[in-house]
Write an enzyme that holds these catalytic residues in place. Structure first.
Site, PDB file in Angstrom:
ATOM      1  N   LYS A  21       0.768  -1.218  -0.114  1.00 15.27           N
ATOM      2  CA  LYS A  21       0.134   0.044   0.022  1.00 15.27           C
ATOM      3  C   LYS A  21       0.839   1.498   0.202  1.00 15.27           C
ATOM      4  O   LYS A  21       2.035   1.278   0.280  1.00 15.27           O
ATOM      5  CB  LYS A  21      -1.053  -0.037   1.278  1.00 15.27           C
ATOM      6  N   ARG A  53      -3.781 -10.171   4.967  1.00 10.34           N
ATOM      7  CA  ARG A  53      -4.133 -10.247   3.340  1.00 10.34           C
ATOM      8  C   ARG A  53      -2.912  -9.678   2.624  1.00 10.34           C
ATOM      9  O   ARG A  53      -2.589  -8.550   2.872  1.00 10.34           O
ATOM     10  CB  ARG A  53      -5.230  -9.203   3.321  1.00 10.34           C
TER      11      ARG A  53
END
Length: 286
Positions: free
Chosen positions: A231, A265
């Protein structure tokens, strides 16, 4: 403290469709996006066959579960129709029906949830935390697991100017409310997971505060999922582009596990599995 003196975990098991998963160690959820516009892997799996092959590769690398997504929710992403989302995910889900690991569907649409559950989805991963009309009803009468995520705003605008007085307190309160709403409709805690939503309507300081205090979310009594892989917050910290963030992603996953996350995840399954194996070899995560 010896094992005989440790407290039993608040959530030792997760009911996930036909699977019952032990949470005595962090589980790795491999990301399987069949979208043209996801921030890292968009367009990399243009056919259903390639997506199925990648799913099997993730399982071989050590994924405990898969998260299949047909609509990107990256910042600025445009929504897709129900028909298009189903066209993308259903051939892959049907091909993985007999898989030895549970397949989650990453969707916020109740109509997609219903079809996916009918065809064997073991979990619904909803960035809207079942707030869409009909979403709670779509999953309540099944036995699938449900991940309730916090998001401030909508994907198209959520990163414009996120603002909080107390991000940890506000996210915790929201997730507590969504747990209560799910339980009121008959969804047991054994089926519930929560996700603070790293990068979903949060600036870097908000993401860091949530990671630093992730253990506070664990006190809500359901497992915490952490999705930090590749991210932009990691790019802000390291200065590296999305294709160069594997090391930062693994470090973030390990930190999340140490702070109580039970599901990680990730895009990089093998690297994350190796890091967790080293930690387990020297005594595990307290």
């Amino acid at each position: 403290m010896g094992s005989e003196g440790r407290l039993a975990p608040l959530f030792p098991m997760l009911v996930c469709g036909r699977f019952t998963l032990s949470l005595d160690r962090p589980l790795i959820m491999g990301i399987l996006n069949v979208t043209p516009d996801s921030f890292f892997d968009g367009g990399k799996l243009p056919t259903s066959q390639q997506a199925v092959e990648h799913a099997l590769y993730l399982i071989e690398q050590g994924a405990d579960m898969l998260d299949l997504g047909g609509e990107s929710t990256r910042p600025g992403a445009a929504p897709v129709s129900i028909e298009e989302e189903l066209r993308r995910v259903m051939p892959v889900l049907e091909a993985l029906q007999s898989s030895d690991v549970p397949v989650s569907i990453d969707t916020r649409k109740p109509q997609v949830m219903r079809v996916a559950i009918q065809f064997g989805a073991a979990m619904i991963n909803d960035v809207c935390a079942l707030q869409e009309e009909g979403a709670v009803d779509a999953v309540a009468d099944s036995n699938v697991a449900v991940c309730l995520m916090h998001m401030q705003g909508e994907p198209q605008s959520m990163q414009t100017k996120p603002s909080y007085m107390d991000v940890v307190g506000e996210v915790t309160a929201f997730l507590a409310q969504r747990i209560a709403a799910a339980e009121a409709r008959g969804i047991s805690r054994e089926r519930l997971i929560i996700d603070p939503g790293f990068g979903f309507g949060k600036a870097l300081e908000h993401n860091l505060a949530l990671l630093r205090h992730l253990d506070r979310l664990a006190t809500l009594g359901v497992p915490v999922l952490a999705g930090l892989s590749r991210k932009s917050m990691l790019g802000q910290i390291t200065g590296r582009g999305v294709s160069e963030r594997v090391h930062a992603s693994v470090a973030a996953a390990v930190l999340a596990a140490q702070k109580g996350a039970k599901i990680l995840r990730v895009h990089d399954v093998a690297a994350t599995r190796d890091a967790l194996s080293v930690i387990e070899a020297v005594g595990g995560i307290e």
